[in-house]
Design a protein around this motif. Structure first.
Motif, mmCIF file in Angstrom:
data_model
loop_
_atom_site.group_PDB
_atom_site.id
_atom_site.type_symbol
_atom_site.label_atom_id
_atom_site.label_comp_id
_atom_site.label_asym_id
_atom_site.label_seq_id
_atom_site.Cartn_x
_atom_site.Cartn_y
_atom_site.Cartn_z
ATOM 1 N N ASN A 295 0.808 -1.216 0.000
ATOM 2 C CA ASN A 295 0.000 0.000 0.000
ATOM 3 C C ASN A 295 0.842 1.268 0.000
ATOM 4 O OD1 ASN A 295 -2.455 -1.307 -0.062
ATOM 5 N ND2 ASN A 295 -2.666 -1.374 2.155
ATOM 6 N N ASN A 296 0.374 2.252 -0.758
ATOM 7 C CA ASN A 296 0.973 3.579 -0.714
ATOM 8 C C ASN A 296 0.708 4.194 0.657
ATOM 9 O OD1 ASN A 296 1.783 3.421 -3.421
ATOM 10 N ND2 ASN A 296 -0.191 4.200 -4.142
ATOM 11 N N ARG A 297 1.430 5.237 0.977
ATOM 12 C CA ARG A 297 1.286 5.969 2.245
ATOM 13 C C ARG A 297 1.741 5.131 3.442
ATOM 14 N NH1 ARG A 297 -4.626 8.210 2.739
ATOM 15 N NH2 ARG A 297 -3.639 9.656 4.202
ATOM 16 N N THR A 298 2.486 4.051 3.188
ATOM 17 C CA THR A 298 2.989 3.207 4.283
ATOM 18 C C THR A 298 4.437 2.809 4.017
ATOM 19 O OG1 THR A 298 2.460 1.023 3.343
ATOM 20 C CG2 THR A 298 0.673 2.190 4.479
ATOM 21 N N ARG A 299 5.149 2.460 5.095
ATOM 22 C CA ARG A 299 6.429 1.763 4.974
ATOM 23 C C ARG A 299 6.167 0.360 5.513
ATOM 24 N NH1 ARG A 299 11.566 0.639 7.546
ATOM 25 N NH2 ARG A 299 10.220 -0.101 9.248
ATOM 26 N N PRO A 300 5.863 -0.597 4.620
ATOM 27 C CA PRO A 300 5.587 -1.955 5.077
ATOM 28 C C PRO A 300 6.870 -2.651 5.522
ATOM 29 C CG PRO A 300 4.906 -1.586 2.776
ATOM 30 C CD PRO A 300 5.803 -0.477 3.173
ATOM 31 N N ASN A 301 6.708 -3.784 6.210
ATOM 32 C CA ASN A 301 7.882 -4.599 6.518
ATOM 33 C C ASN A 301 8.149 -5.637 5.430
ATOM 34 O OD1 ASN A 301 6.004 -6.640 6.937
ATOM 35 N ND2 ASN A 301 6.521 -6.995 9.079
ATOM 36 N N TYR A 302 7.289 -5.674 4.414
ATOM 37 C CA TYR A 302 7.470 -6.576 3.257
ATOM 38 C C TYR A 302 7.646 -8.021 3.701
ATOM 39 C CZ TYR A 302 8.042 -2.375 0.420
ATOM 40 O OH TYR A 302 7.838 -1.170 -0.214
ATOM 41 N N TRP A 303 6.773 -8.471 4.617
ATOM 42 C CA TRP A 303 6.989 -9.796 5.216
ATOM 43 C C TRP A 303 6.906 -10.923 4.192
ATOM 44 C CZ3 TRP A 303 3.181 -13.687 7.118
ATOM 45 C CH2 TRP A 303 3.829 -14.742 7.778
ATOM 46 N N PHE A 304 5.825 -10.992 3.421
ATOM 47 C CA PHE A 304 5.684 -12.047 2.419
ATOM 48 C C PHE A 304 5.551 -11.426 1.035
ATOM 49 C CE2 PHE A 304 4.130 -16.512 3.780
ATOM 50 C CZ PHE A 304 5.217 -16.660 4.625
ATOM 51 N N TYR A 305 6.036 -12.163 0.029
ATOM 52 C CA TYR A 305 5.939 -11.741 -1.362
ATOM 53 C C TYR A 305 4.927 -12.638 -2.067
ATOM 54 C CZ TYR A 305 10.667 -10.063 -0.096
ATOM 55 O OH TYR A 305 11.748 -9.485 0.527
ATOM 56 N N SER A 306 3.836 -12.030 -2.524
ATOM 57 C CA SER A 306 2.751 -12.783 -3.159
ATOM 58 C C SER A 306 2.738 -12.535 -4.664
ATOM 59 C CB SER A 306 1.399 -12.365 -2.573
ATOM 60 O OG SER A 306 1.345 -12.680 -1.197
ATOM 61 N N VAL A 307 2.685 -13.619 -5.416
ATOM 62 C CA VAL A 307 2.659 -13.544 -6.875
ATOM 63 C C VAL A 307 1.309 -14.059 -7.370
ATOM 64 C CG1 VAL A 307 3.709 -14.369 -9.018
ATOM 65 C CG2 VAL A 307 5.158 -13.850 -7.038
ATOM 66 N N ILE A 308 0.661 -13.280 -8.244
ATOM 67 C CA ILE A 308 -0.598 -13.701 -8.856
ATOM 68 C C ILE A 308 -0.282 -14.388 -10.177
ATOM 69 C CG2 ILE A 308 -2.845 -12.958 -9.724
ATOM 70 C CD1 ILE A 308 -2.476 -10.435 -7.952
ATOM 71 N N VAL A 309 -0.808 -15.591 -10.352
ATOM 72 C CA VAL A 309 -0.547 -16.395 -11.549
ATOM 73 C C VAL A 309 -1.759 -16.333 -12.481
ATOM 74 C CG1 VAL A 309 0.092 -18.677 -12.420
ATOM 75 C CG2 VAL A 309 0.873 -17.954 -10.132
ATOM 76 N N ASP A 310 -1.544 -15.824 -13.681
ATOM 77 C CA ASP A 310 -2.585 -15.787 -14.713
ATOM 78 C C ASP A 310 -2.336 -16.960 -15.656
ATOM 79 O OD1 ASP A 310 -4.077 -15.342 -17.048
ATOM 80 O OD2 ASP A 310 -3.970 -13.165 -16.841
ATOM 81 N N LYS A 311 -3.123 -18.021 -15.523
ATOM 82 C CA LYS A 311 -2.895 -19.248 -16.287
ATOM 83 C C LYS A 311 -2.894 -18.999 -17.794
ATOM 84 C CE LYS A 311 -4.819 -23.815 -17.260
ATOM 85 N NZ LYS A 311 -5.932 -24.759 -17.014
ATOM 86 N N GLU A 312 -3.790 -18.154 -18.269
ATOM 87 C CA GLU A 312 -3.905 -17.926 -19.717
ATOM 88 C C GLU A 312 -2.616 -17.335 -20.281
ATOM 89 O OE1 GLU A 312 -6.508 -19.052 -21.406
ATOM 90 O OE2 GLU A 312 -7.184 -19.798 -19.448
ATOM 91 N N LYS A 313 -1.999 -16.437 -19.534
ATOM 92 C CA LYS A 313 -0.792 -15.777 -20.020
ATOM 93 C C LYS A 313 0.487 -16.522 -19.639
ATOM 94 C CE LYS A 313 -2.839 -11.136 -19.935
ATOM 95 N NZ LYS A 313 -2.770 -9.785 -19.313
ATOM 96 N N TYR A 314 0.452 -17.192 -18.482
ATOM 97 C CA TYR A 314 1.665 -17.863 -17.998
ATOM 98 C C TYR A 314 1.828 -19.264 -18.589
ATOM 99 C CZ TYR A 314 5.269 -19.378 -14.669
ATOM 100 O OH TYR A 314 6.424 -19.848 -14.098
ATOM 101 N N GLY A 315 0.711 -19.906 -18.858
ATOM 102 C CA GLY A 315 0.773 -21.219 -19.493
ATOM 103 C C GLY A 315 0.440 -22.378 -18.585
ATOM 104 N N ILE A 316 0.696 -22.239 -17.304
ATOM 105 C CA ILE A 316 0.282 -23.242 -16.313
ATOM 106 C C ILE A 316 -0.414 -22.528 -15.173
ATOM 107 C CG2 ILE A 316 2.115 -24.897 -16.890
ATOM 108 C CD1 ILE A 316 3.638 -23.983 -14.407
ATOM 109 N N ASP A 317 -1.206 -23.264 -14.397
ATOM 110 C CA ASP A 317 -1.938 -22.601 -13.313
ATOM 111 C C ASP A 317 -1.121 -22.564 -12.029
ATOM 112 O OD1 ASP A 317 -2.198 -25.083 -12.015
ATOM 113 O OD2 ASP A 317 -4.234 -25.405 -12.748
ATOM 114 N N ARG A 318 -1.698 -21.905 -11.033
ATOM 115 C CA ARG A 318 -0.998 -21.726 -9.754
ATOM 116 C C ARG A 318 -0.575 -23.049 -9.138
ATOM 117 N NH1 ARG A 318 -3.130 -20.582 -4.676
ATOM 118 N NH2 ARG A 318 -4.308 -22.504 -5.013
ATOM 119 N N ASP A 319 -1.459 -24.040 -9.138
ATOM 120 C CA ASP A 319 -1.148 -25.315 -8.494
ATOM 121 C C ASP A 319 -0.024 -26.059 -9.195
ATOM 122 O OD1 ASP A 319 -3.021 -24.912 -6.511
ATOM 123 O OD2 ASP A 319 -4.633 -25.868 -7.639
#
Length: 389
Positions: A295-319
């Protein structure tokens, strides 16, 4: 050959051994000893509150927070559906019921839906705010700063004031995150609601092995929590107890870890920021993968990095990506299963849970330890590119 890159592991150094040695030599290994007070004071000073109360886990801290804010059997507590189950379980310890609210695109509670729920599904009575469907009182709102990403506490507190709700900040994942703009500029997550709770589990940004901390600007709430955490001894000499308490006090050994770890927290956060920015730069070039922003207006601690997987564009799904990474020794994890879908909560109220279903199906969390090396990070990127090909 397995790469052996863990998701999130402690960053420990041997200087802790001097503290542990003192615990052993003095015999202060349980719920008394100087390191408990020292660690409480260091946390309080770091986040800018007067006092803090050390407990054996973040879960214990949440349990006591709900209790000291007046949650009783038959009440309701508003919680996010996107969170770890430890946010919700303590509600049920008190015989109360959770109400689940959907997430927004930050994974934090959707405050539009929260307001809509309160406006359309609730009414004020002489006893307090009542859920019209269940006829139960709603006393507490618990917000979670998911993956260290601060929710809009300015808006949260405005909503809470309008509807006469007490606010618990589940800041288990967000120690070190703070606001850089607005009403709460300079304030740390956990210190704005009526009570805040941190966790020091082994995967958190700093660890005591287990353990947690309760903070509040209301000293009377902290005194009550401290009293309850040591079995509610009204008279400790003659072991008199006038109410039910818990064996929830932080141990001196755990605190001995914490006093060393807290001194390094800004170094840990800087490591998280550096690695997040490297990931961001590289993942931007992989079609079908998007690194979730903070989020803007914050200094996060960046604890976890989350990646969104788009199966149509990436070629395989999240699982498929999840399985592939783990098979080559890169530990990756999905988002937690939605709380409103969990078997113990299947009969509880869930309000318009929609967006969360997309994220629970498409998010993968990738290695983010504070000790993650650049070499390890680029191995992760290499595999993300390989799986697309």
């Amino acid at each position: 050959m397995s790469l052996n890159i863990p998701l999130s592991v402690p960053n420990l150094t041997l200087d802790i051994l001097e503290n542990i040695k003192e615990c052993i030599e003095t015999g202060w290994v349980s719920t008394g000893g100087r390191f408990i007070t020292e660690f409480e004071n260091k946390i309080a000073e770091y986040v800018g509150v007067e006092e803090a109360v050390g407990v054996q886990s973040g879960t214990a801290g949440l349990h006591m927070s709900y209790r000291v804010l007046g949650v009783e059997a038959g009440d309701e507590v508003i919680v996010p559906t996107v969170t770890f189950i430890a946010t919700v379980n303590p509600v049920t310890y008190l015989g109360a019921h959770p109400i689940f609210i959907d997430c927004d695109d930050t994974l934090n509670m959707d405050l539009d839906k929260l307001e809509e729920f309160l406006e359309t599904q609730c009414e004020f009575t002489e006893r307090g705010l009542k859920n019209k469907k269940s006829n139960r009182l709603i006393k507490v709102l618990c917000v979670v700063h998911i993956f260290g990403n601060p929710i809009d506490m300015e808006r949260v507190m405005g909503i809470a004031e309008k509807y006469n709700l007490k606010v618990v900040e589940d800041a288990a994942e967000s120690l070190g995150s703070y606001y850089v703009d607005g009403k709460y500029k300079g304030r740390y997550t956990g210190t704005i609601g009526h009570v805040g709770v941190y966790s020091f589990n082994a995967n958190k940004i700093l660890t005591t092995g287990g353990g947690g901390m309760i903070v509040s600007n209301d000293i009377s709430l902290l005194e009550k929590a401290r009293f309850l955490s040591v079995q509610a001894k009204t008279d400790p000499l003659y072991y008199k107890h006038d109410e039910i308490g818990y064996n929830y006090r932080l141990t001196n050994v755990a605190a001995a870890f914490g006093t060393s770890q807290i001194d390094q927290i800004e170094r840990f956060i800087n490591s998280k920021i550096k690695n997040y920015n490297l990931y961001k730069e590289e993942i931007a070039n992989i079609e079908g993968l998007d690194l979730l922003p903070f989020n803007n207006r914050t200094r996060p601690n960046y604890w976890f990095y989350s990646v969104i997987v788009d199966k149509e564009k990436y070629g395989i799904d999240r699982d498929e990506l999840l399985s592939g990474l783990n098979e080559v020794g890169i530990q990756a994890r999905p988002l937690w299963g939605l709380m409103s879908d969990q078997k113990p909560f299947k009969d509880e109220i869930a309000y318009k849970v929609e967006k969360a279903r997309y994220y629970v199906d498409n998010i993968i969390n990738i290695p983010c330890s504070t000790s993650l090396t650049e070499e390890q990070l680029f191995k992760v990127i290499e595999k993300l590119k390989e799986f697309k090909e």
